[in-house]
Design a protein around this motif. Structure first.
Motif, short mmCIF file in Angstrom:
data_model
loop_
_atom_site.label_atom_id
_atom_site.label_comp_id
_atom_site.label_asym_id
_atom_site.label_seq_id
_atom_site.Cartn_x
_atom_site.Cartn_y
_atom_site.Cartn_z
N SER A 120 0.83 -1.21 0.00
CA SER A 120 0.00 0.00 0.00
C SER A 120 0.86 1.25 0.00
N LYS A 121 1.90 1.26 0.82
CA LYS A 121 2.81 2.40 0.86
C LYS A 121 3.45 2.62 -0.50
N SER A 122 3.85 1.53 -1.13
CA SER A 122 4.48 1.62 -2.44
C SER A 122 3.53 2.21 -3.47
N LYS A 123 2.27 1.80 -3.43
CA LYS A 123 1.28 2.34 -4.37
C LYS A 123 1.08 3.83 -4.16
N VAL A 124 1.01 4.25 -2.90
CA VAL A 124 0.84 5.67 -2.59
C VAL A 124 2.04 6.47 -3.09
N GLN A 125 3.24 5.97 -2.80
CA GLN A 125 4.44 6.67 -3.25
C GLN A 125 4.49 6.76 -4.77
N SER A 126 4.10 5.70 -5.44
CA SER A 126 4.09 5.71 -6.90
C SER A 126 3.09 6.72 -7.43
N SER A 127 1.91 6.77 -6.83
CA SER A 127 0.90 7.75 -7.25
C SER A 127 1.40 9.17 -7.04
N ILE A 128 1.98 9.42 -5.89
CA ILE A 128 2.50 10.77 -5.61
C ILE A 128 3.58 11.14 -6.61
N HIS A 129 4.47 10.20 -6.89
CA HIS A 129 5.52 10.47 -7.87
C HIS A 129 4.92 10.78 -9.24
N ASN A 130 3.96 9.98 -9.67
CA ASN A 130 3.35 10.19 -10.98
C ASN A 130 2.64 11.54 -11.07
N PHE A 131 1.89 11.90 -10.03
CA PHE A 131 1.18 13.17 -10.06
C PHE A 131 2.13 14.35 -9.93
N THR A 132 3.18 14.20 -9.15
CA THR A 132 4.17 15.27 -9.05
C THR A 132 4.82 15.49 -10.41
N ASP A 133 5.16 14.41 -11.08
CA ASP A 133 5.77 14.49 -12.40
C ASP A 133 4.80 15.14 -13.40
N MET A 134 3.54 14.69 -13.37
CA MET A 134 2.54 15.25 -14.27
C MET A 134 2.35 16.75 -14.02
N CYS A 135 2.24 17.12 -12.74
CA CYS A 135 2.04 18.53 -12.40
C CYS A 135 3.26 19.37 -12.79
N PHE A 136 4.45 18.83 -12.57
CA PHE A 136 5.65 19.58 -12.93
C PHE A 136 5.68 19.84 -14.43
N LYS A 137 5.37 18.80 -15.21
CA LYS A 137 5.37 18.97 -16.67
C LYS A 137 4.29 19.95 -17.10
N LYS A 138 3.13 19.89 -16.47
CA LYS A 138 2.03 20.80 -16.80
C LYS A 138 2.40 22.24 -16.47
N CYS A 139 3.00 22.43 -15.32
CA CYS A 139 3.28 23.79 -14.84
C CYS A 139 4.58 24.36 -15.40
N ASN A 140 5.49 23.51 -15.77
CA ASN A 140 6.77 23.98 -16.29
C ASN A 140 6.70 24.26 -17.79
N LYS A 141 5.73 23.67 -18.45
CA LYS A 141 5.51 23.87 -19.89
C LYS A 141 6.78 23.65 -20.71
N ASP A 142 7.56 22.66 -20.32
CA ASP A 142 8.78 22.29 -21.03
C ASP A 142 9.78 23.43 -21.18
N LYS A 143 9.71 24.39 -20.26
CA LYS A 143 10.71 25.47 -20.26
C LYS A 143 12.03 24.89 -19.76
N PRO A 144 13.12 25.40 -20.25
CA PRO A 144 14.41 24.93 -19.73
C PRO A 144 14.56 25.35 -18.26
N ILE A 145 15.16 24.50 -17.49
CA ILE A 145 15.39 24.81 -16.08
C ILE A 145 16.63 25.69 -16.00
N THR A 146 16.43 26.91 -15.53
CA THR A 146 17.53 27.87 -15.51
C THR A 146 17.99 28.21 -14.09
#
Length: 88
Positions: A29-55
């Protein structure tokens, strides 16, 4: 990581087998939660960063606000799902 053989588990008393199974379920269960958090964090970062270069090592105000909003919506949704599953 070692694994328990079926023979080793069967040689344990019932209480120990039950404890091990509860531990394994908890860890899964812990592993599933961590995986979900990782996936949503990644999705949100990509959505909010809009593929801008990290400066820089920090987010700008707009990126930070977007990430907070995105992750809060994820948490709100999960809370509602858990409440629905618990029959509230």
């Amino acid at each position: 990581m070692s694994s328990l053989s079926t023979t080793a588990i069967q040689s344990l008393d019932e209480a120990s087998r039950k404890e091990i199974m509860q531990f394994v379920e908890s860890e899964q269960s812990k592993s599933k939660v961590q995986s979900s958090i990782h996936n949503f964090t990644d999705m949100c970062f990509k959505k909010c960063n809009k593929d801008k270069p990290i400066t820089s090592a920090t987010l700008d105000g707009q990126e930070e606000a977007c990430l907070k909003n995105c992750l809060n919506r994820f948490l709100d949704t999960n809370i509602k799902v858990v409440e629905a599953l618990q029959g509230r």
